[in-house]
Write a protein that holds these residues in place. Sequence first.
Motif: not given
Length: 279
Positions: A72-77, A204-209
């Motif tokens: 999730s962290f890598i995808a949000a980054f 934050a939104l992308a990470f939470a999703r």
Amino acid sequence: MISLLKRNIQKSSILPGFGLSFGFTMLYLSLLVLLPLSMIFLNTASMSWKELWETIANPRVVASYKLSFGASFIAAFLNIVFGVLVAWVLVRYPFPGKYIVDGLVDLPFALPTAVAGIALTALYTPTGWIGQFLGFKVAFTPIGIIIALTFIGLPFVVRTVQPVLQNIDKEVEEASVSLGASRFQTFTKVIFPELLPAILTGFALAFARALGEYGSVVFIAGNMPMRTEITPLLIMTKLEQYDYAGATAIASVMLVISFLLLFAINLLQWWSNKKLVHR
């Protein structure tokens, strides 16, 4: 003092009935947010400390935590990088079919997650349209999970950065260039500070999703324990086995860690906003 505070609230409020609207807001949040979340901890409380620790510290569960949070962290980054780039192109450059591309950005919002998962799996399997040309395996690996999470999180970054880019006065950039700044300096010193709060919000939104994503990941992940098994799938497995206490225990750990991470991101966003105001 209280009457003065009430008068100030009434003067600053556009809509009348602050007490009634505030009470309805708290009731709404309690029924739809606080009460369901509290049930997670109430169900978990039925377990003893030993049972709780054995459940949440199980090597299979810990591996799923690492995969879910890491992917999730890598995808949000990645969404920060490509989301800002997409927003920049949509705002700054006219090109044929611009409105079609702008509409396609929202496709992950409307597309059922299961459909997205099946489509991505068909593309990235070793015999898929894209996978057959790659020299490494994507589907049924953590790389496939990251691709799926990047796909569903991209619109959050684009839609938070895009309006901020539109509101940036181009005269400020022109002034920066006229003073001898290079394009890189103009972006890093003038544009990027303005975009940073929106970028953090999109992250934050992308990470939470991505943390709670299930449908688009379950097909491309392969669901191999200790390797490609995400935490939401493990929770579903516990529920199918009627182990409700175990499922809520794992979910409570996800909830606490997610809250702490999002709280830290919000603090960083608050700091960046405060720094931007005092510039």
